[in-house]
Design an enzyme around this catalytic site. Structure first.
Site: not given
Ligand code: IPM
Ligand code: MG
Length: 358
Positions: A141, A192, A224, A248, A252
């Site tokens: 990042y 990884k 993975d 990240d 999710d």
């Molecule tokens: C998160 C989001 C952010 C990230 C984006 C909005 C920059 O997806 O906080 O998980 O990738 O960190």
């Molecule tokens: Mg995110």
């Protein structure tokens, strides 16, 4: 002395969900003498529109002097094609970096009442309680060099750099082991290392740090495989520690195990305990302004803020208990709706939590 909270609503559903969390904080402060002082600021696309920058200097100044920050979400189609440095997400990344918030905690906790809302079978997710510890201000990042350049043959190429120093790896590993000591004492480090040297070093450093925490067991897993194991048998995990980008993605994924991405709060903390608290979901432009979004991830983020930055664990538990009560009463926003439950709006959910506060 009063604790200073900065609220940054951001874009899309951000303002709607943050309003509900603010209601709860104000109620706690009135009923239980919680000494807080709330200020507001701009971040993301709305800050670009109003002040020409996704992180105006004024916001950063306010952030630096606050004890904690509650953030909604940033981004939206309106700002997708503007100059890269002005994109809303840049504001979020810049504030995380400027405040040194390297430790991102993302608890994936299943509220038993929502076991049916998960896309996985209830027996796979029941009692799920995972803590994802994501490194937040390093890795791909932020690595340099980065950009889009023109090659000699005239083709453009995009490039980013995945880089981690030993000290960056060590400090996030220590956070994970320390948290694990108060939980089931299991850390799974996700990398990884079979392909990427940066994470080969990650594995080596995490292994070294583990020696200081003999009562915590350490396992390594390739990313993975970790993604596969998270949907196959998520309860094998206690604490997961991983890089910025893998965290990240996996957070999710883990959120859906709990029924909805609308349920997951997060804390991003620095060395001094100052932090940004935000839902892990985005700004949801598709449902913006419809009073439909689930405010619980933000309300639960406010609880994390009370626990981790404001030293108010009882108040944090009050919020979490109220959320449990509301879910047990069958109150649901659209994202977690199941047959026979009572559907409510964003503000309806906020009001329900408010009246369930003791
Ligand atoms: C998160 C989001 C952010 C990230 C984006 C909005 C920059 O997806 O906080 O998980 O990738 O960190
Ligand atoms: Mg995110």
């Amino acid at each position: 002395m009063k604790k200073k909270i900065l609220i940054l609503p951001g874009d899309g559903i951000g303002p709607e969900i943050v309003t509900e969390a603010e209601k709860i904080l104000n109620a706690l402060s009135q009923r239980h003498d919680l000494e807080i002082e709330i200020e507001h600021g701009l971040i993301g696309g709305s800050a670009v529109d109003a002040a020409g920058s996704p992180l105006p200097a004024e916001t950063l100044e306010k952030a630096k002097v606050s004890d904690a920050i509650l953030l909604g979400a940033v981004g939206g189609p309106k700002w997708e094609n503007i100059e890269r440095a002005l994109r809303p997400e840049r504001g979020l990344l810049a504030i995380r970096s400027a405040l040194g918030l390297y430790a991102n905690l993302r608890p994936a906790l299943l509220y038993q009442e929502l076991a049916d809302a998960s896309t996985l079978k209830p027996e796979i997710v029941s009692n799920l309680d995972i803590m994802i510890v994501r490194e937040l201000i390093g890795g791909i990042y932020f690595g340099q060099p980065r950009g889009i350049r023109v090659r000699e043959d005239g083709q453009r190429e995009g490039f980013n750099t995945l880089v981690y120093s030993e000290s960056e790896i060590e400090r996030i590993a220590r956070v994970a082991f320390t948290i694990a000591q108060k939980r089931d004492r299991k850390v799974c480090s996700v990398d990884k290392a079979n392909v990427l040297e940066a994470t080969e070093l990650w594995r080596e450093v995490v292994t070294k740090v583990a020696a200081d925490y003999p009562n915590v067991s350490l396992q390594h897993m390739y990313v993975d495989n970790a993604a596969m194991q998270l949907v196959r048998q998520p309860k094998q995990f206690d604490v997961i520690v991983t890089t910025n980008m893998f965290g990240d993605i996996l957070s999710d994924l883990a959120s859906m195990l709990t029924g909805s991405i609308g349920m997951l709060p997060s804390a991003s903390i620095n060395e001094t305990g100052q932090g940004i608290y935000e839902p892990i979901h985005g700004s949801a432009p598709d449902i913006t302004g419809q009073n439909k979004a689930n405010p619980l991830a933000t309300i639960l983020s406010a609880a994390m803020m009370l626990r981790y930055s404001l030293d108010q664990p009882e108040q944090a538990a009050r919020i979490e208990t109220a959320v449990k009560r509301v879910l047990a009463d069958g109150v649901r926003t659209a994202d977690i709706a199941t047959p026979g439950m009572r559907s409510v709006s964003t503000s309806g959910m906020g009001d329900a939590v408010l009246s369930a506060l003791d």
